[in-house]
Design an enzyme around this catalytic site. Sequence first.
Site, PDB file in Angstrom:
ATOM      1  CE1 TYR A 143      13.805  35.176  47.867  1.00  0.00           C
ATOM      2  CE2 TYR A 143      15.427  34.314  46.114  1.00  0.00           C
ATOM      3  CZ  TYR A 143      14.440  34.928  46.544  1.00  0.00           C
ATOM      4  OH  TYR A 143      13.616  35.050  45.562  1.00  0.00           O
ATOM      5  CE  LYS A 190      21.094  38.379  32.104  1.00  0.00           C
ATOM      6  NZ  LYS A 190      20.444  38.695  30.601  1.00  0.00           N
ATOM      7  CG  ASP A 222      17.520  37.351  29.278  1.00  0.00           C
ATOM      8  OD1 ASP A 222      17.901  36.348  29.458  1.00  0.00           O
ATOM      9  OD2 ASP A 222      18.215  38.306  28.742  1.00  0.00           O
ATOM     10  CG  ASP A 246      10.483  34.106  44.396  1.00  0.00           C
ATOM     11  OD1 ASP A 246       9.229  33.667  44.206  1.00  0.00           O
ATOM     12  OD2 ASP A 246      10.796  34.897  45.064  1.00  0.00           O
ATOM     13  CG  ASP A 250       4.746  34.124  41.833  1.00  0.00           C
ATOM     14  OD1 ASP A 250       4.821  32.869  42.224  1.00  0.00           O
ATOM     15  OD2 ASP A 250       4.609  34.880  42.295  1.00  0.00           O
TER      16      ASP A 250
END
Length: 357
Positions: A143, A190, A222, A246, A250
């Site tokens: 971001y 990751k 994942d 993020d 959600d």
Amino acid sequence: MAKKHILIVPGDGIGQEVTTVGKQVLDRIAEKFGHEFTYDEALIGHVAIEATGEPLPEETLVKMRASDAILFGAVGHPKYDNDPSAKVRPEQGLLKMRKELGLYANLRPIKLFDELLEASSIKPEILKGSDILFFRELTGDVYFGKRERLDDGNTAYDTMIYSKYEVERIARKAFEAARTRSKKLMSVDKANVLESSRLWREVIQKIAPEYPDVDVEHQFIDAAAMLLIKDPRRFDVVVTGNLFGDILTDEASQIAGSMGMLASASVGDSTGVYEPIHGSAHDITGKGVANPLASVLSAALLLDISFGLKAEADAIIAAVDKVLKEGFRTRDIANSETPADKILGTYAMGAELLKHL
Ligand code: NAD
């Protein structure tokens, strides 16, 4: 008695509607517990662009810095969603606010109210008892890293970037929280592919010995995304970067049944910001049907985290529990068996809630 100054920043769309109820609840708490809360209001997002040309006007920033806590609504407008080329955008206000106030930690409690077990698309027997606290890093990652569209227009890149101190400060907050809960911390990255994730994991491993009472588990993003719906009870405190957080939070919102039920806190160097995780929801703006409970639960987080008023926060959570137990629902958390007279609009839901405060 606490004397505090709260800034209400409704923003766009249903942000206006839900923060009205959030503020009513804060008012009632002040009255009931004998505190003195004063308020001011400020613009951000689309409404700020329309009024001043800026998504985060200087006047808003000044008011933010001068307040003890901020109750925030949402930003966003379809005008910009459908025009990716717009140079001035509502969400720039949000990102700038996070940077300017040094809000590096986003806390998202995923608390499931038993009455809403059926509202989730996940089986109740898998969900029951889930209680997760996410720590999403908020001021780094793709971001804020360098990004560019190359001259040929056909290629673009964003940079995932983290520095040790950024990982360390959010990790410490998560370790501290884990200590007050079940002493388990999951760090999500990751690290099998990304160098920034290898740095992330290295920092977590380096500070873990300072919290010998906390068990640390590392998961790849994942695998974590898969496990979250397979076995949500396995999660307690989770710490992760901005992008992974993020997406994961959600996904986790589905555990709680609706985006309309989830609150978040953004904290760091100065004034904390408390807001629902949902956006401005223009599909329902002005219809009076938005669920105000995420804003109400954000007000509870504000009292707990910024003011240390835990009993007051618990009173709000108990009131939410009671209205749900009485069968009241907003449209987003109702189902085909909810009687029509129990389906309430935004302000009627607020009024039922206030009866229990
Ligand atoms: P959204 O969260 O606004 O809405 C997603 C869906 O959930 C919609 O169908 C909406 O009606 C429903 N919903 C959301 N909150 C609800 C509530 N309180 N009660 C009942 N239903 C609710 O996400 P979106 O549609 O992807 O985005 C809309 C706008 O919000 C966009 O402009 C986006 O950029 C912005 N946005 C802002 C934030 C923020 O301010 N933090 C977060 C996400 C999206």
